[in-house]
Design an enzyme around this catalytic site. Sequence first.
Site, mmCIF file in Angstrom:
data_model
loop_
_atom_site.group_PDB
_atom_site.id
_atom_site.type_symbol
_atom_site.label_atom_id
_atom_site.label_comp_id
_atom_site.label_asym_id
_atom_site.label_seq_id
_atom_site.Cartn_x
_atom_site.Cartn_y
_atom_site.Cartn_z
ATOM 1 N N LYS A 14 0.827 -1.210 0.000
ATOM 2 C CA LYS A 14 0.000 0.000 0.000
ATOM 3 C C LYS A 14 0.861 1.260 0.000
ATOM 4 O O LYS A 14 0.411 2.313 -0.456
ATOM 5 C CB LYS A 14 -0.968 -0.024 1.167
ATOM 6 C CG LYS A 14 -1.925 -1.211 1.047
ATOM 7 C CD LYS A 14 -3.229 -1.014 1.760
ATOM 8 C CE LYS A 14 -4.270 -2.048 1.341
ATOM 9 N NZ LYS A 14 -3.902 -3.448 1.577
HETATM 10 C C1 LIG Z 1 -4.466 -4.532 0.994
HETATM 11 C C2 LIG Z 1 -3.718 -5.807 0.902
HETATM 12 C C3 LIG Z 1 -4.070 -6.829 -0.015
HETATM 13 C C4 LIG Z 1 -5.295 -6.738 -0.904
HETATM 14 O O1 LIG Z 1 -5.193 -5.763 -1.897
HETATM 15 P P1 LIG Z 1 -6.505 -5.232 -2.668
HETATM 16 O O2 LIG Z 1 -6.049 -4.085 -3.447
HETATM 17 O O3 LIG Z 1 -7.484 -4.859 -1.593
HETATM 18 O O4 LIG Z 1 -6.999 -6.369 -3.510
HETATM 19 C C5 LIG Z 1 -3.262 -7.947 -0.105
HETATM 20 N N1 LIG Z 1 -2.185 -8.103 0.703
HETATM 21 C C6 LIG Z 1 -1.824 -7.153 1.602
HETATM 22 C C7 LIG Z 1 -0.646 -7.396 2.469
HETATM 23 C C8 LIG Z 1 -2.564 -5.973 1.734
HETATM 24 O O5 LIG Z 1 -2.205 -5.040 2.634
#
Ligand SMILES: *Cc1c(COP(=O)(O)O)cnc(C)c1O
Length: 491
Positions: A129
């Site tokens: 993120k």
């Molecule tokens: C947010 C997240 C996901 C999922 O991603 P999306 O964009 O919601 O599909 C997968 N793995 C981790 C570690 C995350 O923080």
Amino acid sequence: MQYVSTRAAASAAASSSQQFSDILLGGLAADGGLFLPADYPQVTGAELDAWRQLSYADLAFEILKKFATDIPEADLRALTAKTYTKEVYKNVRAGEKASQITPLRVLEEEGGKKLVLQALSNGPTLAFKDMAMQLLGNLFEYALAKQSAQLNIFGATSGDTGSAAEYAMRGKKGIRVFMLSPHKKMSAFQTAQMFSLQDPNIFNIAIEGVFDDAQDMVKAVSNDLEFKAKQKIGTVNSINWARVVAQVVYYFRGYLAATTSNEQKVSFTVPSGNFGNICAGHIARMMGLPISKLVAATNENDVLDEFFRTGVYRVRKSAETYHTSSPSMDISKASNFERFIYDLVGRDSERTRALFHKVETQGGFDLSGKPGSDGDEFKLVAKYGFKSGKSTHEDRLNTIRDVADDYGIVIDTHTADGIKVAKENLENGVTMIVLETALAAKFNETILDALGEDAERPEGFENIEDLPQKFVVMKPDVEVMKAYIAANTGL
Ligand SMILES: *Cc1c(COP(=O)(O)O)cnc(C)c1O
């Protein structure tokens, strides 16, 4: 570049279309839809060739400028240069270069089959993120300074999103972050990561309750439109368009780093929850990036896997949403999914609106084409390259062990779901890139179960649990919450 809502009536679409900066600070469109470009910008073979030499920051600039045509190019270049640095994305494994920002590692090459890991979790909070959120922090600060405006970001987190937002917005002029989390429910590491921030513009609020109580508070406050306007409340949730665009960049980067010519194709496997990450892959493919398959990997919360196997999209109730050992994928509905469905139904906003109205009223829709279904567009899914698979707690533990034994590295639980599903989807002659969405240190409890030893912590994270913490504890009371925000914004 004009943006339209996935639910805009055709007659309204032309007149209501907006530029990148107009939708940057907002969330949903006024009609309840999600924003998408009116047309996907196309990338030529000559551009792809030229981009092979570029640094990550320069590549991000080239891609962003196609979407953010209303931001002066010099400003955009400065923003990407400031965001994608080896100092910010420094938490690489031994032998990897931080300057590559998202280094690739070949895990296996046998016959024509090749499995590669693309590290997206080297940023300040050790999850992918950061890739988008760090850019968002700089874009927000830039946009707010231009309007001499301020923004108070208000949200709830169960872990990754909240910390990524705080690390992206800390110390930024004109921005405050009010982040709710369930009191004593996050891992010790996640809690320490957020609560140890001492910046005066970061407000951590531990709610006495579970995540849903915190989320309900956010909804209640956001539904008070007068309060929201007066306090300049905004969000940074996963439907934010700028976050999706920032994620498009690493698909290009992964492709360019894994290939030597544009004749080659690659596939990506993406650990998925809200469909934000893989939606960016879909957009990269629509722009002309030679992607063979986009494979969505889910955990026990298999809303997406069910759709990509059957054409039935059925959102889950809270009671049916499992708490798993890959918690950032524990979702009951995929908030970015509407963007893909809009393309799948031929960009027909009337149909998109009807389908998602059905999600709200009846919990889902069925595009399988069977008698009584809502349509037959499921047959077109293959044309968009989508595949899927599912991984359980048992699979996760086994995959973490196998990857440690076979390739000598420790992966996190979400990435393990990705590797498990990627291995089921390998094709001869097509490199499979698995996106690494977090580092193992964040989910140490499960690593300990799988390997009998702790995950390695990147430098500087050794003793974060011992740092002084700054947070307030609050009962889930909307009026108390509003008073707290107002007192701290002075608005
Ligand atoms: C947010 C997240 C996901 C999922 O991603 P999306 O964009 O919601 O599909 C997968 N793995 C981790 C570690 C995350 O923080």
